[in-house]
Write an enzyme that holds these catalytic residues in place. Structure first.
Site, PDB file in Angstrom:
ATOM      1  CG  ASP A  84      -2.624  37.105 -51.076  1.00 29.12           C
ATOM      2  OD1 ASP A  84      -2.234  36.168 -50.350  1.00 29.12           O
ATOM      3  OD2 ASP A  84      -1.885  37.728 -51.861  1.00 29.12           O
ATOM      4  CD  GLU A 122      -1.969  27.434 -44.059  1.00 32.42           C
ATOM      5  OE1 GLU A 122      -1.734  26.218 -44.116  1.00 32.42           O
ATOM      6  OE2 GLU A 122      -1.193  28.304 -44.497  1.00 32.42           O
TER       7      GLU A 122
END
Length: 307
Positions: free
Chosen positions: A183, A210
């Site tokens: 994260d 992503e």
């Protein structure tokens, strides 16, 4: 500090008390008309009619008092609330706001609640358009902005470019460093994107996982590819360690660039599909590179830098 106010029933009670006092005085004068030297025979003769007029006057004044102190302020308060259903809330009418009774207290509390509700709705609206992890926009924001950008691009006959960005080997990064580190990595990438694409017209969103997307107005393929390569190089220079990447020892991205030349009929799905094809070409070329192409054409330009 408590809101010191006069209770509405007390105001009405004091008003009716004054009316009863006046009415009672009138009734007493009429009842004692014969004993009062100033009352002539004409008044005594028409005493029943005067009593009826006095009663009517009492009722009329009572209704006017109720209407002035209760019904009209409540109607104004209802009208104020209805008027606040759209747009930014405003303060209630000043004469209602300044009242020191229950209606004034209600007007002030309703105004506070409406402003609080408006602020909360603004926050919720912002949350529905932003990715909570990175603070970038999400697909809903993308679609909202493109509803304006696409027609504008067609009318101005200007190019439109999309950059599809994918973090190389991000699953291995998560597996090795853990999801909290993953994260934080995505947040760092978002910061690099913000530093690279600063124009108000630049649309920068996280599609999920992503994957990121940047839409650029008025950028030809050469310029869009140059910006994409600059962002890719900047992230590599940040040097986020990625020991398990077969591409590089730091976190890298692959970027597929698609440009719709001026006058090209284009929609969001076609633009994204072309950018996605360019992204797959990056992956086939070994990742950590930038490849650009025109919508509906083959690969136009490639800028690669692998380590």
């Amino acid at each position: 500090m408590p809101d010191r106010r006069q209770r509405l029933p007390l105001r009405l009670l004091s008003t009716f008390g004054s009316l009863f006092l006046l009415g009672g005085t009138g009734l007493w004068l009429l009842a004692r008309a014969e004993d009062l030297p100033r009352f002539d025979a004409l008044i005594v003769h028409y005493r029943p009619e005067l009593l009826v007029l006095l009663l009517i006057a009492f009722l009329v004044l009572s209704l006017l008092a109720i209407r002035r102190q209760l019904i009209r302020p409540l109607n104004e308060l209802v009208a104020y609330v209805r008027a606040q259903q759209t747009g930014s809330p405003e303060s209630p009418p000043s004469h209602l706001y300044r009242r020191r009774d229950d209606i004034g207290y209600l007007a002030r509390e309703i105004a506070k609640l409406l402003h609080a509700l408006h602020d909360k709705n603004q926050q919720l609206h912002a949350q529905t358009l932003n990715d909570p992890l990175t603070g970038l926009g999400n697909r809903r924001l993308l679609e909202q902005r493109l509803e304006i950008a696409l027609p504008l691009s067609r009318r101005r006959m200007s190019p439109l470019s999309a950059l599809m960005i994918d973090v190389d080997h991000f699953k291995q990064y998560n597996d090795h460093y853990g999801h909290p580190a993953g994260d934080e990595c995505l947040r760092e990438i978002a910061n690099v994107l913000r530093d690279t694409f600063r124009r108000e017209t630049d649309i920068v969103v996280r599609l999920g996982g992503e994957e990121f997307l940047v839409v650029l107005l008025d950028n030809q393929l050469d310029e869009a590819t140059r910006l994409a390569e600059g962002m890719r190089s900047m992230l590599q220079a940040v040097g986020i360690p990625h020991a398990w990447s077969p591409t590089a020892k730091v976190v890298t991205v692959s970027i597929g660039v698609a440009t719709a030349p001026p006058g090209t009929p284009i929609d969001l799905e076609s633009l994204l599909a072309c950018a996605d094809e360019a992204l797959y070409a990056c992956k086939a070329a070994g990742r950590n590179c930038t490849i650009g192409r025109h919508v509906g054409a083959g690969i136009k330009e490639s800028a690669e830098m692998t380590s």
